[in-house]
Design a protein around this motif. Structure first.
Motif, short mmCIF file in Angstrom:
data_model
loop_
_atom_site.label_atom_id
_atom_site.label_comp_id
_atom_site.label_asym_id
_atom_site.label_seq_id
_atom_site.Cartn_x
_atom_site.Cartn_y
_atom_site.Cartn_z
N PRO A 18 1.20 -1.33 0.08
CA PRO A 18 0.00 -0.31 -0.17
C PRO A 18 0.66 1.49 -0.08
CG PRO A 18 -0.01 -0.53 2.20
CD PRO A 18 1.06 -1.50 0.76
N ARG A 19 0.38 2.46 -0.34
CA ARG A 19 1.32 3.49 -1.12
C ARG A 19 0.67 4.30 0.50
NH1 ARG A 19 -0.04 6.29 -6.04
NH2 ARG A 19 1.05 7.93 -4.80
N ARG A 20 2.00 4.84 1.44
CA ARG A 20 1.70 4.66 2.55
C ARG A 20 1.64 6.25 2.68
NH1 ARG A 20 3.41 1.06 7.71
NH2 ARG A 20 5.12 2.62 7.12
N GLY A 21 1.51 7.32 3.14
CA GLY A 21 1.31 8.64 3.03
C GLY A 21 1.69 9.82 4.75
N TRP A 22 2.51 10.39 4.85
CA TRP A 22 2.13 11.18 5.68
C TRP A 22 2.12 12.62 5.26
CZ3 TRP A 22 5.19 7.00 5.67
CH2 TRP A 22 4.91 5.81 6.70
N THR A 23 0.90 13.44 6.30
CA THR A 23 1.25 14.39 5.83
C THR A 23 1.41 15.37 6.64
OG1 THR A 23 -0.87 14.49 6.97
CG2 THR A 23 -1.46 13.99 4.50
N GLN A 24 2.43 16.57 6.96
CA GLN A 24 2.70 17.80 8.12
C GLN A 24 1.87 19.16 7.06
OE1 GLN A 24 7.09 17.68 7.56
NE2 GLN A 24 6.71 20.35 6.69
N THR A 25 1.17 19.71 8.33
CA THR A 25 0.72 20.60 8.54
C THR A 25 1.45 21.82 8.97
OG1 THR A 25 -1.47 19.61 8.22
CG2 THR A 25 -1.48 22.05 7.86
N THR A 26 2.32 22.83 8.20
CA THR A 26 2.17 23.73 9.20
C THR A 26 2.50 25.27 9.04
OG1 THR A 26 4.57 23.30 7.98
CG2 THR A 26 5.07 25.10 8.54
N ALA A 27 2.27 25.57 10.67
CA ALA A 27 2.02 27.79 10.57
C ALA A 27 2.87 27.95 11.03
CB ALA A 27 0.71 27.25 11.73
N SER A 28 2.83 29.42 11.12
CA SER A 28 4.05 30.57 11.31
C SER A 28 2.84 31.11 12.35
CB SER A 28 4.67 31.57 10.13
OG SER A 28 4.64 30.37 9.51
N ILE A 29 3.99 30.89 13.41
CA ILE A 29 3.98 32.50 14.15
C ILE A 29 4.42 33.16 15.18
CG2 ILE A 29 3.15 32.76 16.83
CD1 ILE A 29 2.79 29.13 15.92
N GLY A 30 4.65 34.47 14.05
CA GLY A 30 5.90 35.18 14.73
C GLY A 30 6.76 34.80 13.56
N GLY A 31 8.65 34.29 14.75
CA GLY A 31 9.14 33.85 14.11
C GLY A 31 9.54 32.23 13.92
N MET A 32 8.42 31.86 14.26
CA MET A 32 8.40 30.65 14.89
C MET A 32 7.53 29.49 13.43
SD MET A 32 6.72 31.64 18.76
CE MET A 32 7.80 30.40 19.36
N GLU A 33 8.38 28.64 13.94
CA GLU A 33 6.96 27.77 12.93
C GLU A 33 6.81 26.62 13.52
OE1 GLU A 33 9.19 26.42 8.35
OE2 GLU A 33 9.37 24.51 9.31
N VAL A 34 5.61 26.54 12.88
CA VAL A 34 4.97 24.79 14.01
C VAL A 34 4.35 24.10 12.73
CG1 VAL A 34 2.93 23.75 15.50
CG2 VAL A 34 4.80 26.00 15.98
N THR A 35 4.93 22.76 13.22
CA THR A 35 4.00 21.86 11.82
C THR A 35 3.73 20.73 12.96
OG1 THR A 35 6.49 22.02 10.75
CG2 THR A 35 5.43 19.76 10.39
N THR A 36 2.44 20.15 12.05
CA THR A 36 2.42 18.38 12.88
C THR A 36 2.29 16.89 11.75
OG1 THR A 36 -0.21 18.68 11.79
CG2 THR A 36 0.36 19.83 13.31
#
Ligand SMILES: [Zn+2]
Length: 306
Positions: free
Chosen positions: A22-40
């Motif tokens: 099976p093709r297993r995929g992972w997603t990442q979602t990124t938000a920028s808060i000021g100079g910080m980068e947050v990803t799930t």
């Protein structure tokens, strides 16, 4: 705040066809808060019986609340697991570290998600824990029972740490969760000497403030990540799903250890997040788990940001 979404496939289409994998995929979602980068990053998902969450709820009203989500009250649940990654200066911070290899086959994929994002576990500088449940901390150890994030300082709320380290917990937590207690204690003991404890309200890292959100577990912590006027809140399992937790936050959920306290915490958090139009990240929310809460009738609606 800007939000982007990328999808990774770890098995190429050609290889998948050849190997019939099976093709297993992972997603990442990124938000920028000021100079910080947050990803799930996705750790996979859990497989839960419906009653684990829906058991204590008013069954006569439940079907109507679930219908808009194409769900039924007796349907098995497959909640996603989103580990939050914060990159700030030299810090590479994980909020929780997934289920590891020993909990459920459908979870424990964080290592693959990190690799897809180009991060080696040895690059992680801090692991910040929301609470001691298996899907959040069993990933602390690798397949050889060694700390996986070997160079990282591990940080956990003192109330939560003390609860899981207490010898009495395995006997008081109830048969259904006894394995949670055994598993948490063993892992936390392995981290001895590399665990920093903090209290409600502490600034655990620059721009990261702890907020006690108890009920799901006795010392569950959420975290506000802020830079200037820009802020988001990592809520862990204090807001545990995108359906009943938002639509009827005051309903008691079977997934909370203290049902009444969990409902009170969830209601107060959603009231604040919606009033402040704040972005939240939920460990078990869909679409990468980053979004906002909009008022909707007598409750709220989760609006994914990407
Ligand atoms: Zn969880």
């Amino acid at each position: 705040m800007t939000i982007t979404k990328r999808a990774f496939l770890t098995t190429s289409a050609a290889a998948a066809a050849t190997l019939a994998l099976p093709r297993r995929g992972w997603t990442q979602t990124t938000a920028s808060i000021g100079g910080m980068e947050v990803t799930t990053l996705s750790d996979g998902n859990l497989m839960l019986p419906a009653e684990f969450i829906f058991g204590p709820m008013p069954q006569d009203e439940l079907a109507g609340v679930l219908a808009p989500f194409d769900m039924m009250p007796d349907q098995a649940l497959t909640p996603p697991c989103n580990v939050t990654l914060l990159r700030h200066g030299d810090n590479v911070v994980l909020f929780d570290c997934g289920a590891g290899f020993a909990f459920q086959d459908s979870a424990g994929r964080l290592g693959d998600a990190l690799a897809a994002a180009g991060i080696d576990p040895l690059d992680v500088t801090h692991v910040v824990v929301t609470h001691g449940h298996p899907d959040h901390i069993w990933g602390m150890l690798d397949d050889f029972d060694e700390p996986l994030f070997y160079n990282a300082e591990h940080l956990m709320g003192e109330t939560e740490f003390t609860y899981w380290m207490d010898d009495a917990t395995v006997n008081s937590i109830g048969e259904e969760r006894a394995s949670f207690a055994v598993g948490a204690k063993r892992r936390l003991e392995m981290m001895e000497g590399n665990m920093t404890l903090f209290a409600d309200g502490a600034e655990v890292l620059p721009g990261v403030t702890a907020r006690m959100t108890p009920g799901h577990t006795p010392g569950h912590m959420s975290f506000v990540i802020a830079d200037g006027n820009d802020a988001l809140m990592v809520v862990g399992d204090a807001i545990g799903n995108h359906h009943v937790a938002f639509a009827r936050p005051a309903w008691e959920s079977g997934s909370d250890q203290d049902l009444a306290m969990g409902a009170e915490t969830r209601t107060a958090l959603l009231d604040q997040i919606a009033a402040d139009n704040m972005t939240l990240i939920g460990f078990h929310l869909p679409n990468g788990g980053i979004g906002t809460a909009e008022r909707d009738g007598e409750g709220y609606r989760f609006v994914p940001s990407a």
